[in-house]
Design a protein around this motif. Structure first.
Motif, short mmCIF file in Angstrom:
data_model
loop_
_atom_site.label_atom_id
_atom_site.label_comp_id
_atom_site.label_asym_id
_atom_site.label_seq_id
_atom_site.Cartn_x
_atom_site.Cartn_y
_atom_site.Cartn_z
N ALA A 85 0.82 -1.21 0.00
CA ALA A 85 0.00 0.00 0.00
C ALA A 85 0.86 1.25 0.00
CB ALA A 85 -0.94 -0.01 1.20
N ASN A 86 1.83 1.30 0.91
CA ASN A 86 2.69 2.48 1.00
C ASN A 86 3.59 2.65 -0.22
OD1 ASN A 86 2.15 3.84 3.50
ND2 ASN A 86 3.10 2.15 4.60
N SER A 87 4.20 1.55 -0.64
CA SER A 87 5.27 1.64 -1.63
C SER A 87 4.75 1.67 -3.06
CB SER A 87 6.21 0.43 -1.47
OG SER A 87 6.63 0.28 -0.13
N VAL A 88 3.84 0.77 -3.39
CA VAL A 88 3.40 0.58 -4.78
C VAL A 88 2.18 1.44 -5.10
CG1 VAL A 88 2.69 -1.12 -6.51
CG2 VAL A 88 4.33 -1.77 -4.72
N LEU A 89 1.22 1.50 -4.18
CA LEU A 89 0.03 2.32 -4.40
C LEU A 89 0.24 3.77 -4.02
CD1 LEU A 89 -2.76 -0.08 -3.05
CD2 LEU A 89 -1.90 0.13 -5.39
N GLY A 90 1.17 4.02 -3.10
CA GLY A 90 1.37 5.38 -2.62
C GLY A 90 0.30 5.82 -1.65
N ALA A 91 -0.50 4.88 -1.12
CA ALA A 91 -1.43 5.19 -0.03
C ALA A 91 -0.62 5.39 1.25
CB ALA A 91 -2.46 4.08 0.12
N ARG A 92 -1.28 5.78 2.33
CA ARG A 92 -0.54 6.12 3.55
C ARG A 92 -1.10 5.35 4.74
NH1 ARG A 92 1.62 12.28 3.23
NH2 ARG A 92 2.43 12.11 1.10
N THR A 93 -0.26 4.49 5.30
CA THR A 93 -0.63 3.71 6.46
C THR A 93 0.61 3.39 7.27
OG1 THR A 93 -1.66 1.64 7.23
CG2 THR A 93 -0.49 1.55 5.14
N LEU A 94 0.45 3.21 8.55
CA LEU A 94 1.52 2.64 9.36
C LEU A 94 1.50 1.13 9.19
CD1 LEU A 94 1.21 4.51 12.79
CD2 LEU A 94 2.33 5.26 10.69
N LYS A 95 2.51 0.47 9.72
CA LYS A 95 2.49 -0.99 9.83
C LYS A 95 1.71 -1.30 11.10
CE LYS A 95 5.62 -4.95 9.63
NZ LYS A 95 7.06 -5.36 9.60
N TYR A 96 0.38 -1.30 10.97
CA TYR A 96 -0.48 -1.35 12.15
C TYR A 96 -0.48 -2.74 12.78
CZ TYR A 96 -2.30 3.32 11.79
OH TYR A 96 -2.41 4.69 11.79
N PRO A 97 -0.31 -2.80 14.10
CA PRO A 97 -0.40 -4.08 14.79
C PRO A 97 -1.83 -4.62 14.77
CG PRO A 97 0.62 -2.38 16.18
CD PRO A 97 -0.01 -1.69 15.01
N ASP A 98 -1.95 -5.93 14.82
CA ASP A 98 -3.27 -6.53 15.01
C ASP A 98 -3.91 -5.93 16.26
OD1 ASP A 98 -2.45 -8.10 12.95
OD2 ASP A 98 -2.98 -10.00 13.87
N TYR A 99 -5.19 -5.66 16.16
CA TYR A 99 -6.07 -5.12 17.19
C TYR A 99 -6.09 -3.60 17.20
CZ TYR A 99 -5.78 -9.96 18.61
OH TYR A 99 -5.77 -11.33 18.61
N LEU A 100 -4.97 -2.95 16.92
CA LEU A 100 -5.05 -1.51 16.73
C LEU A 100 -5.80 -1.22 15.43
CD1 LEU A 100 -4.36 1.20 17.95
CD2 LEU A 100 -2.19 1.16 16.69
N ASP A 101 -5.69 -2.14 14.46
CA ASP A 101 -6.41 -1.96 13.19
C ASP A 101 -7.93 -1.91 13.41
OD1 ASP A 101 -6.60 -4.67 13.87
OD2 ASP A 101 -5.67 -5.40 12.03
N ILE A 102 -8.47 -2.85 14.17
CA ILE A 102 -9.92 -2.85 14.38
C ILE A 102 -10.34 -1.69 15.27
CG2 ILE A 102 -9.83 -4.47 16.32
CD1 ILE A 102 -12.63 -4.13 13.66
N CYS A 103 -9.50 -1.29 16.23
CA CYS A 103 -9.83 -0.14 17.07
C CYS A 103 -10.00 1.11 16.21
CB CYS A 103 -8.75 0.08 18.12
SG CYS A 103 -8.71 -1.16 19.44
N ILE A 104 -9.10 1.29 15.23
CA ILE A 104 -9.20 2.47 14.37
C ILE A 104 -10.40 2.35 13.43
CG2 ILE A 104 -8.01 3.76 12.55
CD1 ILE A 104 -5.39 3.08 13.98
N ALA A 105 -10.68 1.13 12.96
CA ALA A 105 -11.86 0.93 12.11
C ALA A 105 -13.15 1.26 12.86
CB ALA A 105 -11.90 -0.50 11.59
N LEU A 106 -13.18 1.02 14.18
CA LEU A 106 -14.38 1.28 14.98
C LEU A 106 -14.56 2.77 15.28
CD1 LEU A 106 -14.15 -1.66 17.58
CD2 LEU A 106 -15.64 -1.50 15.57
#
Length: 590
Positions: A303-324
């Motif tokens: 996502a970061n490198s090829v698509l040029g989108a912006r994300t951290l390397k999110y740990p499991d469970y922080l991902d769903i917390c942010i989605a909520l």
């Protein structure tokens, strides 16, 4: 008097134990058995050791985002380290301990001491953590020391953040218990990361749907009971079983039932039934500059490198917390200034190569980089395709802690080689030789037995173009009757391949298709009992397989994999292009 090293408390607490030290980062997923605490990464210096009850000193984690889930599982089942001492602040392992604290009332102290102090831990026998320091001893001290009670959690509202009215509503529980707890966890992590504000994100990809044990299911079901609903479009990573066919594939119900239930729990929160570790192949893939929250190491890097989108390397469970909540810390690769390269790597000119080149190169460069973002130079004329970049990124993410890479003249943020993002020319510079790549090839090739009985393809999940290439290689041929050739992919790509006619060719060849899950979760009986080794074209799986499934590995190109599926054997030699570039090594080998 004991030696003392001081540092930054990532999670407060006190503990002591025998010191387990390594100067190599460790991926807890694929590197530590979540049910026992044994280090199962057969490439790691701690392989075979147990982390349980010991003060584990490592520079940080690397590889998979699911390390946080393994950490939480170990804390819940009593096989966790007594404490962690790190050279660099590590979000993945720290998050696992933080979530265990919120959901299970247990945790462990995590201390970051910096690289200089970390080096002083080498050779010590015992460690004791108190406050912001670690005391070092040759042997267990003979005193009656007792750990103090774990301090109360800090108030996330008192962290100096700029919160808007939506954030306050989430913290106050206006949008339900699940969103409230999620925001509390986000703010605690953001404070550790050094963020001071939150940003809106447009979509999420959840890696926590992988089943690591009972705690991972308890976590998700608790969120469902609290009424959790995602606030942004959300896709799900590959789960631990093919949800539609796990019984047919012979999977033990002790795994199949809870793993399937875990996928159902995340769908109950409103996530899309995608079950793929390659969400960039979906029609929902983000655009250049889009702020997203993705987990799964290969997906983050792509996502970061090829698509040029912006994300951290999110740990499991922080991902769903942010989605909520729809809110993420404004830090790291979300910010332009933190997406810049920190190292320049020159790649040798190779006139001939096959598709094993890119995963091999990614694996080697990832190990060189550590947590630094590299700028890779020398691939412009090769014009790597999306499948090449996918294979490179997955292997890179296996050995590196960096969330992205740049390729001069190839990736979007380094697309113009005449206007390099290293315009000052001041970056540290490394050069890779063919001999370096040959050494990494030998590391990935752990099998000596020429017999091949299992071919594992699709780590990460196969793309439509990979199906087309495989069908071309298999057309008019039939695999050896004693060989299993299995491909994992997402459901969406499977239907695309069916519509394109590729599955007809692969059915005639004798291939097995598996959806929803991926090779990092598959074992017996999909991998036949009694199989001593397997073959793969994935640098990622070649690294993890010896620890995850207890088999040695032949790593090769896709064409060699198909040839070996037909013959049932392999010569085990490095590819001709690699030997051609390393004539001295070839003469020594012969």
């Amino acid at each position: 008097m004991p030696g003392i090293a001081s540092g930054r408390r990532l999670i407060d607490g006190s503990a002591q134990g025998a010191l387990l030290f390594a100067d190599t980062g460790l991926s807890f997923w694929g590197g530590v058995d979540p049910s026992s605490g044994e280090v199962i990464d057969r490439h790691h210096p701690l392989s075979g050791q147990s982390v349980g009850g010991r003060v584990l000193a490592i520079p940080g984690s690397r590889g998979s985002c699911t390390g946080s889930s393994v950490m939480m599982e170990l804390i819940a089942n009593g096989h966790a380290p007594a404490a962690l001492v790190l050279a660099e602040a590590d979000e993945i392992l720290t998050l696992g301990a933080l979530v265990a604290q919120h959901f299970f009332g247990r945790s462990l102290p995590v201390l970051c001491v910096g690289h200089e102090a970390f080096a002083t831990l080498r050779g010590q026998g015992w460690a004791r953590l108190e406050g912001g320091s670690v005391s070092l001893y040759n042997n267990m001290p003979e005193d009656d020391w007792q750990p103090c009670q774990t301090p109360a959690q800090d108030d996330p509202a008192e962290t100096g953040f700029e919160l808007d009215h939506r954030d306050h509503e989430l913290l106050e529980g206006t949008h339900g218990k699940a969103a409230q707890v999620a925001m509390q966890i986000i703010l605690r992590m953001a404070r550790l990361q050094g963020a001071r504000e939150l940003i809106d994100i447009t979509q999420a990809h959840i890696d926590g749907c992988i089943y690591t044990g009972p705690a991972s299911l308890r976590f998700a079901e608790q969120l469902v009971q609290w009424g959790a609903q995602v606030r942004v479009p959300t896709t799900l990573n590959a789960i631990s079983v093919d949800q539609r066919r796990w019984r047919e594939l012979g999977i033990d119900p002790a795994l199949g039932e809870p793993a399937s239930a875990l996928g159902d729990a995340y769908m109950a929160m409103g996530a899309r039934l995608s079950f793929t570790c390659a969400p960039y192949l979906l029609d929902s893939a983000p655009q250049l500059g889009e702020q997203v929250v993705w987990a799964e190491s290969n997906a983050v890097v792509y996502a970061n490198s090829v698509l040029g989108a912006r994300t951290l390397k999110y740990p499991d469970y922080l991902d769903i917390c942010i989605a909520l909540t729809g809110r993420a810390p404004s830090i790291g690769c979300h910010l332009t200034g933190q997406r810049q390269p920190q190292l320049r790597i020159a790649v040798p000119a190779l006139t001939e190569r096959d598709d094993s080149f890119y995963p091999l190169l990614g694996y080697h460069i990832g190990a060189l980089c550590g947590s630094r973002i590299p700028l890779i130079d020398g691939l412009q004329h090769l014009r790597p395709g999306l499948d090449d970049l996918k294979a490179f990124g997955a292997a890179f993410a296996t050995t590196s802690a960096a969330p992205m890479f740049h390729m001069a003249g190839v990736t979007p943020e380094a697309s113009d080689p005449a206007c390099s993002i290293d315009s000052s020319g001041t970056l540290p510079h490394l050069s890779i030789t063919p001999l370096d790549l040959l050494a990494s090839w030998k590391e990935l090739n752990s099998a000596w037995d020429p017999q091949v009985r299992m071919i594992s393809l699709g780590n990460p999940h196969f793309s439509l173009s990979e199906f087309a290439r495989l069908a071309e290689l298999c057309r008019g041929r039939r695999k050896h009757p004693d060989v299993v050739l299995a491909i994992t992919c997402g459901r969406a790509v499977l239907e695309q391949a069916r519509a394109a006619g590729h599955l007809t060719v692969l059915d005639a060849f004798g291939a097995t298709l598996i959806t929803d899950t991926c090779w990092c979760m598959l074992g017996e009986p999909v991998i036949p009992i009694g199989t001593r080794s397997l073959m793969t074209n994935s640098g990622k799986f070649a690294h993890y397989a010896p620890g995850l499934v207890g088999r040695s590995v032949h790593f090769a190109s896709l064409a060699v994999c198909v040839d070996s599926a037909c013959s049932g054997s392999t010569c085990g030699e490095p590819p001709a292009w690699l030997y051609a570039a390393s004539p001295v090594e070839r003469s020594n080998h012969v």
